[in-house]
Motif scaffolding. Structure first.
Motif, PDB file in Angstrom:
ATOM      1  N   LEU A 147      -6.546   8.365   0.042  1.00  0.00           N
ATOM      2  CA  LEU A 147      -7.525   7.282   0.093  1.00  0.00           C
ATOM      3  C   LEU A 147      -6.831   5.921   0.102  1.00  0.00           C
ATOM      4  N   VAL A 148      -5.821   5.765  -0.735  1.00  0.00           N
ATOM      5  CA  VAL A 148      -5.075   4.504  -0.772  1.00  0.00           C
ATOM      6  C   VAL A 148      -4.416   4.240   0.581  1.00  0.00           C
ATOM      7  N   PHE A 154       0.818  -1.210   0.000  1.00  0.00           N
ATOM      8  CA  PHE A 154       0.000   0.000   0.000  1.00  0.00           C
ATOM      9  C   PHE A 154       0.852   1.261   0.000  1.00  0.00           C
ATOM     10  N   ALA A 169      -6.454   0.502   7.029  1.00  0.00           N
ATOM     11  CA  ALA A 169      -7.592  -0.279   7.521  1.00  0.00           C
ATOM     12  C   ALA A 169      -7.389  -1.773   7.271  1.00  0.00           C
ATOM     13  N   ILE A 170      -6.879  -2.116   6.111  1.00  0.00           N
ATOM     14  CA  ILE A 170      -6.654  -3.533   5.796  1.00  0.00           C
ATOM     15  C   ILE A 170      -5.574  -4.125   6.701  1.00  0.00           C
ATOM     16  N   VAL A 196      -5.397   5.352   3.531  1.00  0.00           N
ATOM     17  CA  VAL A 196      -6.431   5.045   4.537  1.00  0.00           C
ATOM     18  C   VAL A 196      -6.934   3.619   4.369  1.00  0.00           C
ATOM     19  N   VAL A 197      -7.196   3.215   3.147  1.00  0.00           N
ATOM     20  CA  VAL A 197      -7.667   1.847   2.903  1.00  0.00           C
ATOM     21  C   VAL A 197      -6.586   0.842   3.281  1.00  0.00           C
TER      22      VAL A 197
END
Length: 87
Positions: free
Chosen positions: A64-65, A34, A71-72, A67-68
């Motif tokens: 956004l990348v 990421f 989260a993952i 944050v995602v």
């Protein structure tokens, strides 16, 4: 549920570095994945689109990348912790 704590060698009572390393490698892989995915649009902003609307959109996409990805990684860590606690 196991009586011994995770990441501790049952015979010697010391930390089991092989198990720690085997659990850390997937986390490092996700962080690198990421992080590199977020660097691509950011470098594109720096190299091509300096102060345009497209640069703003790419920076927002980079965030956004990240944050995602965060989260993952957190979901993976929590699920592995639950699995290890139950094992």
């Amino acid at each position: 549920m196991s009586d011994s704590p995770p990441f501790v060698n049952h015979e010697s009572g010391e930390l089991d570095l092989r198990q720690i390393w085997s659990e850390a490698l997937p986390i490092v892989g996700l962080v690198v994945l990421f992080g590199s995915l977020a660097l691509l649009p950011y470098f594109l902003v720096l190299a091509v689109f300096e102060a345009t609307v497209v640069s703003l959109l790419l920076v927002l996409f980079t965030q956004l990348v990240l944050v995602v990805g965060t989260a993952i990684v957190l979901m993976y860590v929590i699920s592995r912790g639950i699995q290890l606690a139950g094992a």
